[in-house]
Design a protein around this motif. Structure first.
Motif, mmCIF file in Angstrom:
data_model
loop_
_atom_site.group_PDB
_atom_site.id
_atom_site.type_symbol
_atom_site.label_atom_id
_atom_site.label_comp_id
_atom_site.label_asym_id
_atom_site.label_seq_id
_atom_site.Cartn_x
_atom_site.Cartn_y
_atom_site.Cartn_z
ATOM 1 N N ASP A 257 -8.392 -56.033 -105.198
ATOM 2 C CA ASP A 257 -9.493 -56.882 -105.640
ATOM 3 C C ASP A 257 -9.233 -57.413 -107.055
ATOM 4 O O ASP A 257 -8.213 -57.083 -107.678
ATOM 5 N N GLU A 258 -10.165 -58.239 -107.568
ATOM 6 C CA GLU A 258 -9.967 -58.911 -108.856
ATOM 7 C C GLU A 258 -9.899 -57.933 -110.025
ATOM 8 O O GLU A 258 -9.356 -58.257 -111.083
ATOM 9 N N ARG A 259 -10.442 -56.722 -109.867
ATOM 10 C CA ARG A 259 -10.420 -55.731 -110.954
ATOM 11 C C ARG A 259 -9.154 -54.888 -110.951
ATOM 12 O O ARG A 259 -8.961 -54.054 -111.826
ATOM 13 N N GLY A 260 -8.312 -55.085 -109.928
ATOM 14 C CA GLY A 260 -7.083 -54.315 -109.854
ATOM 15 C C GLY A 260 -7.230 -53.014 -109.105
ATOM 16 O O GLY A 260 -6.443 -52.083 -109.316
ATOM 17 N N ALA A 261 -8.220 -52.937 -108.220
ATOM 18 C CA ALA A 261 -8.419 -51.741 -107.392
ATOM 19 C C ALA A 261 -8.021 -52.049 -105.953
ATOM 20 O O ALA A 261 -8.203 -53.172 -105.471
ATOM 21 N N ILE A 262 -7.481 -51.026 -105.270
ATOM 22 C CA ILE A 262 -7.120 -51.209 -103.864
ATOM 23 C C ILE A 262 -8.401 -51.268 -103.039
ATOM 24 O O ILE A 262 -9.288 -50.420 -103.173
ATOM 25 N N ARG A 263 -8.503 -52.255 -102.191
ATOM 26 C CA ARG A 263 -9.708 -52.424 -101.380
ATOM 27 C C ARG A 263 -9.813 -51.288 -100.348
ATOM 28 O O ARG A 263 -8.773 -50.833 -99.829
ATOM 29 N N PRO A 264 -11.024 -50.843 -100.042
ATOM 30 C CA PRO A 264 -11.189 -49.762 -99.044
ATOM 31 C C PRO A 264 -10.654 -50.140 -97.662
ATOM 32 O O PRO A 264 -10.271 -49.266 -96.897
ATOM 33 N N ASP A 265 -10.629 -51.436 -97.364
ATOM 34 C CA ASP A 265 -10.142 -51.882 -96.054
ATOM 35 C C ASP A 265 -8.783 -52.560 -96.162
ATOM 36 O O ASP A 265 -8.456 -53.468 -95.398
ATOM 37 N N ALA A 266 -7.972 -52.113 -97.141
ATOM 38 C CA ALA A 266 -6.660 -52.726 -97.345
ATOM 39 C C ALA A 266 -5.755 -52.570 -96.129
ATOM 40 O O ALA A 266 -4.829 -53.353 -95.926
ATOM 41 N N SER A 267 -5.987 -51.544 -95.300
ATOM 42 C CA SER A 267 -5.256 -51.366 -94.047
ATOM 43 C C SER A 267 -6.202 -50.718 -93.043
ATOM 44 O O SER A 267 -7.203 -50.091 -93.426
ATOM 45 N N PRO A 268 -5.939 -50.822 -91.750
ATOM 46 C CA PRO A 268 -6.814 -50.180 -90.748
ATOM 47 C C PRO A 268 -6.938 -48.684 -90.969
ATOM 48 O O PRO A 268 -8.028 -48.113 -90.841
ATOM 49 N N LEU A 269 -5.814 -48.016 -91.295
ATOM 50 C CA LEU A 269 -5.861 -46.580 -91.514
ATOM 51 C C LEU A 269 -6.698 -46.235 -92.731
ATOM 52 O O LEU A 269 -7.512 -45.302 -92.698
ATOM 53 N N LEU A 270 -6.505 -46.998 -93.831
ATOM 54 C CA LEU A 270 -7.272 -46.725 -95.043
ATOM 55 C C LEU A 270 -8.764 -46.947 -94.787
ATOM 56 O O LEU A 270 -9.609 -46.176 -95.270
ATOM 57 N N LYS A 271 -9.077 -47.942 -94.022
ATOM 58 C CA LYS A 271 -10.481 -48.204 -93.695
ATOM 59 C C LYS A 271 -11.069 -47.045 -92.889
ATOM 60 O O LYS A 271 -12.200 -46.589 -93.162
ATOM 61 N N GLN A 272 -10.265 -46.542 -91.932
ATOM 62 C CA GLN A 272 -10.729 -45.418 -91.096
ATOM 63 C C GLN A 272 -10.934 -44.177 -91.945
ATOM 64 O O GLN A 272 -11.959 -43.485 -91.834
ATOM 65 N N LEU A 273 -9.981 -43.874 -92.803
ATOM 66 C CA LEU A 273 -10.086 -42.690 -93.659
ATOM 67 C C LEU A 273 -11.259 -42.811 -94.631
ATOM 68 O O LEU A 273 -11.979 -41.840 -94.864
ATOM 69 N N THR A 274 -11.432 -43.981 -95.173
ATOM 70 C CA THR A 274 -12.524 -44.199 -96.120
ATOM 71 C C THR A 274 -13.880 -44.015 -95.442
ATOM 72 O O THR A 274 -14.789 -43.383 -96.007
ATOM 73 N N ASN A 275 -14.002 -44.550 -94.243
ATOM 74 C CA ASN A 275 -15.277 -44.397 -93.510
ATOM 75 C C ASN A 275 -15.542 -42.925 -93.166
ATOM 76 O O ASN A 275 -16.683 -42.445 -93.251
ATOM 77 N N LYS A 276 -14.478 -42.202 -92.761
ATOM 78 C CA LYS A 276 -14.630 -40.791 -92.409
ATOM 79 C C LYS A 276 -15.048 -39.984 -93.632
ATOM 80 O O LYS A 276 -15.935 -39.117 -93.559
ATOM 81 N N ARG A 277 -14.442 -40.291 -94.795
ATOM 82 C CA ARG A 277 -14.805 -39.587 -96.026
ATOM 83 C C ARG A 277 -16.252 -39.886 -96.405
ATOM 84 O O ARG A 277 -17.007 -38.995 -96.801
ATOM 85 N N ARG A 278 -16.644 -41.149 -96.256
ATOM 86 C CA ARG A 278 -18.013 -41.537 -96.592
ATOM 87 C C ARG A 278 -19.034 -40.797 -95.700
ATOM 88 O O ARG A 278 -20.081 -40.346 -96.171
ATOM 89 N N THR A 279 -18.687 -40.629 -94.401
ATOM 90 C CA THR A 279 -19.594 -39.933 -93.472
ATOM 91 C C THR A 279 -19.749 -38.467 -93.849
ATOM 92 O O THR A 279 -20.865 -37.906 -93.874
ATOM 93 N N LEU A 280 -18.622 -37.803 -94.165
ATOM 94 C CA LEU A 280 -18.666 -36.405 -94.559
ATOM 95 C C LEU A 280 -19.431 -36.220 -95.866
ATOM 96 O O LEU A 280 -20.221 -35.268 -96.021
ATOM 97 N N GLU A 281 -19.194 -37.120 -96.823
ATOM 98 C CA GLU A 281 -19.887 -37.016 -98.107
ATOM 99 C C GLU A 281 -21.391 -37.188 -97.918
ATOM 100 O O GLU A 281 -22.204 -36.479 -98.543
ATOM 101 N N ALA A 282 -21.789 -38.112 -97.060
ATOM 102 C CA ALA A 282 -23.219 -38.312 -96.804
ATOM 103 C C ALA A 282 -23.845 -37.061 -96.185
ATOM 104 O O ALA A 282 -24.969 -36.664 -96.529
ATOM 105 N N SER A 283 -23.083 -36.425 -95.287
ATOM 106 C CA SER A 283 -23.584 -35.199 -94.644
ATOM 107 C C SER A 283 -23.765 -34.077 -95.673
ATOM 108 O O SER A 283 -24.784 -33.379 -95.684
ATOM 109 N N ILE A 284 -22.768 -33.906 -96.533
ATOM 110 C CA ILE A 284 -22.848 -32.871 -97.574
ATOM 111 C C ILE A 284 -24.013 -33.141 -98.513
ATOM 112 O O ILE A 284 -24.771 -32.228 -98.886
ATOM 113 N N GLU A 285 -24.177 -34.406 -98.902
ATOM 114 C CA GLU A 285 -25.240 -34.741 -99.843
ATOM 115 C C GLU A 285 -26.626 -34.455 -99.236
ATOM 116 O O GLU A 285 -27.533 -33.990 -99.943
ATOM 117 N N ARG A 286 -26.793 -34.727 -97.943
ATOM 118 C CA ARG A 286 -28.084 -34.427 -97.311
ATOM 119 C C ARG A 286 -28.388 -32.930 -97.384
ATOM 120 O O ARG A 286 -29.509 -32.513 -97.700
#
Length: 696
Positions: A140-169
């Motif tokens: 992205d414009e700030r120099g960060a790798i986008r969460p959906d830069a590849s299909p695998l990265l997108k899948q891993l990012t979504n899985k991490r987000r789901t687990l983090e949401a579960s823990i936070e609840r």
């Protein structure tokens, strides 16, 4: 091939003018390119660059430009990419900005059809669109790798987000269920794991894994046992994400390296375009232009030293060549001799680098192969050289290299030693350089060199003007005469007593005094001739202006005279036509009148008819005189679309309609007009266009 040595560039301060021009560059890339400029004797290359700069000056003067922002030097990153497996994400922001700039610049320049040289350069820019897309899809414009830069990265990012949401609840539920255990109602991270801050006394109340504690020890950052498994899963996902991000960066780095040749070529073209715009902007800001190049002589007109304040520097005009291959400049100290040498040398370096110069565009410069200078103090403690020794050593090297394609600038030739011996050496050096055919400009105070310059047919003497009224130099170059050093005048101006000055004059030989008197007389005569030439030039300019004014007035008078005559004839014809009609009507009314009245009316009618016939003849003669065309009689037959002259209004027009009763419709200056066929003549002007004007 460079035309000057390091010493020449230092003497003439060539690096300083490059620094000034580089400030007009839009990028570091363009500024660095200007900093690496060296003069060349390649005429074809010079003519090409001069034409390119002139084209961009024309573009900028038309109040148009292009944006050169976003250009970066990618060469350090390309070098870095070959030395390591991957670049940093922020590095790819720089690459993406440059690729975007290439695309934008090409598109902007492609719209400038009237500037073919600039378009030709821009068309050489290659646009690796796939590389830009790869980068912008991943970073992205700030120099960060986008969460959906590849299909695998997108899948891993979504899985991490789901687990983090579960823990936070679950952690929020804990906070709400057991507030007495919680030090602060927030969820935070320690060592990458989601934790809650609990009171130090709450450890035994539940099963926790403590990861950190506050500075006071009152708060513990604890992970409840119920979320340890999910935190472990997140840690594994984080590891996979890091590996995938590294793979993406390596993939982008490999794609970047694969385009190295194309990108380097783009860098060259971008740097060149930026340097052209920098030179053009410098030219506009400092009122610069290019002289004619390739001349067999050097003609500098109103040249200004580019490093001096432009509102204070006195312009220099000087010419030599075509039988006058050497100039000897004389005059007082601080009179401008050295500045004149440096001005000519630096301007020639600029021209042969493709940089516009602050001088008249009517100037003409040769293309030389070498420029040699001997200017300034050559004293060297390290080499145990006095000022004179330093000059002699430098001049020896110059004599070895000098030829007919060289320009030599020798300041104070023969100075720094005994005047007689110095003059003798100076004369020998001048004769040798004349034999070599080199272009030479010399400054000197030595009288023998002045006389040699006056009498030698291949040398043009010149003097720095000195105002004897103000007792100060004017810094103007006066060609064709030798100047005096004016040492006594300057010494008196600086405060030396008249008694000492008179004593000094008494020490001069009669020959030296007579020589100075001759030079003074020559200088006065030359000044008088120049003043006379200036007056003649001014009078000639005034005469030309008066001639143009008279011609304009004469043309305006002829136009008004023709219009006035035509108007008078038309009015008279109209009056006679009306009078004839009134007589005809009267005759009709009096057809039953007494017979004695009718002869008188008939006589009047005949007189009017005769006047109209005479008027017609005069009109034909008038038209014949105005056009010089013997066929200037009314046209008997016309066709639609035909160009004609309408005599009654003295204008050309086009036939648009044929009417009954010998009348026609014409179009004059986009206005529809009706008149009689007798009013139609051949056109007076030649009309090149075939387009019919719009009817109104």
């Amino acid at each position: 091939m460079t035309i000057g040595s390091k010493k020449t560039f230092n003497d003439l301060q060539f690096h300083k003018i490059k620094e000034i021009v580089a400030r007009f560059a839009s990028s570091r890339l363009g500024a660095d390119a200007i900093g690496q400029f060296v003069p060349t004797n390649d005429r074809e290359q010079l003519e090409t660059e001069i034409a390119q700069v002139d084209e961009i000056i024309a573009l900028l003067m038309s109040r148009r430009s292009i944006s050169l922002t976003g250009i970066h030097d990618l060469r350090p990153l390309l070098k870095q990419a070959t030395e390591q497996t991957s670049l940093d994400p922020k590095d790819f922001v720089i690459v993406a900005e440059t690729l975007s700039a290439v695309r934008r610049i090409r598109k902007q320049i492609d719209n400038f059809e009237e500037f073919p040289l600039l378009r030709r350069i821009a068309n050489r820019l290659s646009f690796p669109g796939r590389l830009e897309k790869l980068i912008t899809d991943a970073i992205d414009e700030r120099g960060a790798i986008r969460p959906d830069a590849s299909p695998l990265l997108k899948q891993l990012t979504n899985k991490r987000r789901t687990l983090e949401a579960s823990i936070e609840r679950r952690l929020h539920a804990l906070i709400n269920r057991s507030p007495e255990l919680i030090s602060e109602s927030v969820i935070t991270r320690r060592s990458g794991r989601l934790v809650v801050p609990i009171k130090s006394g709450a450890v035994g109340a539940m099963e926790f894994v403590v990861h950190d504690r506050s500075a006071t020890g009152q708060t513990l950052y604890a992970e409840p046992a119920s979320v340890v498994g999910d935190n472990n899963a997140i840690a594994e996902i984080e590891s996979s994400i890091r590996l995938e991000r590294l793979r993406i960066l390596r993939q982008l780095t490999a794609a970047f390296k694969a385009k190295e040749g194309l990108l380097i070529r783009n860098q060259i073209y971008l740097a060149h375009i930026d340097s052209l715009f920098a030179r053009a902007n410098y030219a506009i800001a400092h009122r610069c232009s290019f002289p004619r190049i390739g001349s067999l002589s050097l003609t500098l007109i109103e040249g200004r030293h580019p490093l001096l304040p432009q509102d204070k520097v006195v312009p220099i005009s000087l010419s030599f060549g075509k039988g006058k291959q050497m100039v000897v400049i004389t005059g007082p100290n601080t009179g401008g001799k050295t500045v004149t040498l440096k001005t000519i040398g630096l301007l020639l370096l600029m021209v042969q680098t493709g940089i516009p110069i602050p001088a008249s565009a009517n100037s003409a410069f040769p293309i030389v192969d070498k420029i040699y200078t001997d200017i300034g103090d050559e004293q060297s403690i390290e080499q145990n050289l006095s000022t004179f020794s330093g000059h002699v050593k430098n001049i020896i090297e110059i004599i070895k290299e000098a030829d007919s394609s060289s320009l030599l600038l020798l300041d104070e030739l023969g100075a720094g030693t005994d005047p007689q011996e110095g003059a003798a050496l100076g004369l020998a050096i001048m004769e040798d350089l004349l034999e070599k055919g080199a272009f030479v400009i010399i400054s000197t105070h030595l009288t023998p060199l002045k006389y040699f310059a006056i009498k030698h047919p291949a040398i043009k003497p010149a003097a720095m003007e000195f105002d004897h009224t103000t007792l100060s130099p004017t810094f103007r170059v006066i060609e064709g005469t030798a100047g005096r050093s004016n040492a006594f005048i300057i010494a008196g101006r600086l405060g030396l007593s008249a008694r000492l000055i008179e004593r000094a004059k008494g020490s001069l030989s009669q020959g030296e005094i007579h020589a100075e008197d001759i030079l003074a007389e020559l200088e006065r005569n030359k000044r008088a001739i120049n003043e006379y030439k200036d007056r003649i030039a001014h009078q000639l300019k005034e005469a030309e202006a008066l001639k143009e004014e008279y011609a304009a007035l004469l043309t305006a008078f002829e136009e008004r005279k023709e219009e006035a005559l035509s108007l008078r004839i038309r009015k008279l014809d109209s009056f006679l036509r009306d009078s004839q009609r009134q007589v005809e009507e009267t005759l009709a009314k009096l057809s039953h009148s007494p017979s004695q009245a009718r002869p008188q009316l008939a006589k009047t009618y005949k007189e009017i008819a005769d006047l109209r016939a005479k008027l017609y003849a005069e009109t034909v003669a008038f038209n014949k005189h105005q056009t010089g065309n013997t066929s200037s009689f009314p046209l008997q037959k016309v066709t639609v679309g035909q160009l004609v002259h309408i005599n009654s209004i003295s204008r050309d027009g086009r036939i648009i309609e044929l009417l009954s009763g010998k009348k026609v419709g014409v179009l004059v200056d986009s206005i529809r007009f009706y008149t009689e066929l007798a009013d139609i003549f051949p056109p007076k002007k030649t009309h090149k266009t075939d387009k019919k004007p719009a009817l109104i």
